[in-house]
Design a protein around this motif. Structure first.
Motif, mmCIF file in Angstrom:
data_model
loop_
_atom_site.group_PDB
_atom_site.id
_atom_site.type_symbol
_atom_site.label_atom_id
_atom_site.label_comp_id
_atom_site.label_asym_id
_atom_site.label_seq_id
_atom_site.Cartn_x
_atom_site.Cartn_y
_atom_site.Cartn_z
ATOM 1 N N UNK A 28 19.528 10.813 -59.056
ATOM 2 C CA UNK A 28 20.190 10.914 -60.370
ATOM 3 C C UNK A 28 19.924 12.010 -61.216
ATOM 4 N N UNK A 29 21.025 12.839 -61.753
ATOM 5 C CA UNK A 29 20.553 14.076 -62.685
ATOM 6 C C UNK A 29 21.514 13.967 -63.820
ATOM 7 N N UNK A 30 20.921 13.999 -64.994
ATOM 8 C CA UNK A 30 21.761 14.294 -66.196
ATOM 9 C C UNK A 30 21.762 15.463 -67.152
ATOM 10 N N UNK A 31 22.653 16.252 -67.313
ATOM 11 C CA UNK A 31 22.962 17.282 -68.110
ATOM 12 C C UNK A 31 23.506 16.877 -69.405
ATOM 13 N N UNK A 32 23.314 17.499 -70.470
ATOM 14 C CA UNK A 32 24.142 17.335 -71.668
ATOM 15 C C UNK A 32 23.963 16.143 -72.526
ATOM 16 N N UNK A 33 22.653 15.547 -72.442
ATOM 17 C CA UNK A 33 22.515 14.151 -72.984
ATOM 18 C C UNK A 33 22.507 14.395 -74.579
ATOM 19 N N UNK A 34 22.110 15.750 -74.780
ATOM 20 C CA UNK A 34 22.196 16.471 -76.021
ATOM 21 C C UNK A 34 23.262 17.638 -75.813
ATOM 22 N N UNK A 35 24.476 17.744 -76.441
ATOM 23 C CA UNK A 35 25.589 18.427 -76.113
ATOM 24 C C UNK A 35 25.436 19.740 -76.444
#
Length: 312
Positions: A28-35
């Protein structure tokens, strides 16, 4: 595009799922948790074309922009919809506000399905930041901690930060994780962060670095075949961080930048009131490496001004 709705508002979460031609584990990869942290968001865009499912063993779930309203609203730290910080909202709430529902979806539909987890960040609008990788550790979770450390090293950054959670007993279900990666680690998943980019600006070398780091990780975890002999990358470990905060609202004048090594007693900057009178001077309490320093004038009482890393 995953819809998230409350009685007052709604948003979407753009997600790409890469189903490999061979069975395997899930990353699992997340980007833009802070936009407003654009470097990993743009790198995630490139990964859509870089990750080839025909060569992939396993599944990669890539959240392209977790905080879409923050991204579209050009809003540092918090969502303009409900004024909440997504990276302080985990594990979220299925009956909560916009941000809390996004956190809940990521927790239950992305993190819960992952064997490994990566959250990608950069320096937000006011933050001058050095590039580094980080991993979560806890003495009661040695296997997840060790695997996370190996994953962080494999990314190929010069600095590796250990997020030691022994003082935050994540084994206790009563303690909220707050952070995206912390939620994954709390569930026993080896969990790492990327911090690459600064001040919300676009720098091509930083975008390339994030893209290459994810590629390195995919090869390390055997999601992609090893096409060449692994290269050992030298790195410096950072096991402790010192936070210096503002005692007043005012205007901050930094005298150092991220990446500077400082000695005990060295001046790092000062805060003035709105008429130019100095009301707080900031000095290094110990020697170390500046991981982050605020590099825009506005400062609020109790905000972090400087983060110093203690290197091994």
């Amino acid at each position: 595009m995953i819809p998230i709705a409350t009685n007052q508002d709604s948003t979407l979460i753009p997600i790409t799922i890469f189903n490999g031609s061979k069975n395997g584990k899930t990353l699992g990869i997340t980007a833009g948790v802070h936009g407003y942290e654009y470097t990993p968001i743009l790198a995630a865009q490139r990964l859509i074309k870089v990750i080839d499912p025909q060569k992939l063993q396993g599944v990669v779930i890539l959240v392209q922009i977790a905080g879409l309203e923050s991204f579209l609203g050009r809003s540092p730290y918090v969502s303009p919809v409900d004024k909440k910080n997504l990276n302080r909202s985990f594990p979220g709430n299925s009956n909560g506000t916009n941000t809390e529902k996004v956190a809940n979806f990521i927790s239950e539909q992305i993190i819960a399905k992952s064997n490994y987890f990566l959250d990608m960040h950069s320096g937000d609008a006011p933050e001058d930041l050095i590039s580094y990788a980080a991993y979560y550790s806890n003495s009661k979770m040695p296997e997840s901690s060790s695997t996370g450390k190996e994953m962080a090293i494999a990314l190929g950054f010069d600095y590796i930060v250990n997020f030691d959670t022994d003082k935050k007993d994540y084994i206790k279900k009563s303690e909220k994780s707050l952070y995206c990666t912390a939620e994954a680690f709390k569930r026993g998943i080896p969990s790492i962060d990327i911090e690459c980019g600064r001040l919300g600006i676009i720098e091509e070398d930083k975008i390339n670095k994030v893209e290459q780091s994810v590629s390195n990780l995919l090869h390390h975890l055997h999601f992609l075949p090893d096409t060449k002999k692994a290269v050992t990358h030298s790195h410096t470990m950072i096991t402790n961080r010192i936070y210096l905060s503002a005692k007043f609202d005012g205007i901050f004048y930094p005298t150092k930048k991220a990446g500077d090594f400082v000695k005990k007693g060295m001046k790092l900057g000062h805060i003035t009131d709105y008429f130019g009178e100095t009301i707080q001077s900031i000095y290094a309490p110990e020697e170390g490496l500046i991981l982050m320093i605020i590099n825009t004038p506005p400062i609020n009482k109790d905000e972090d001004l400087v983060v110093i890393g203690k290197t091994e």
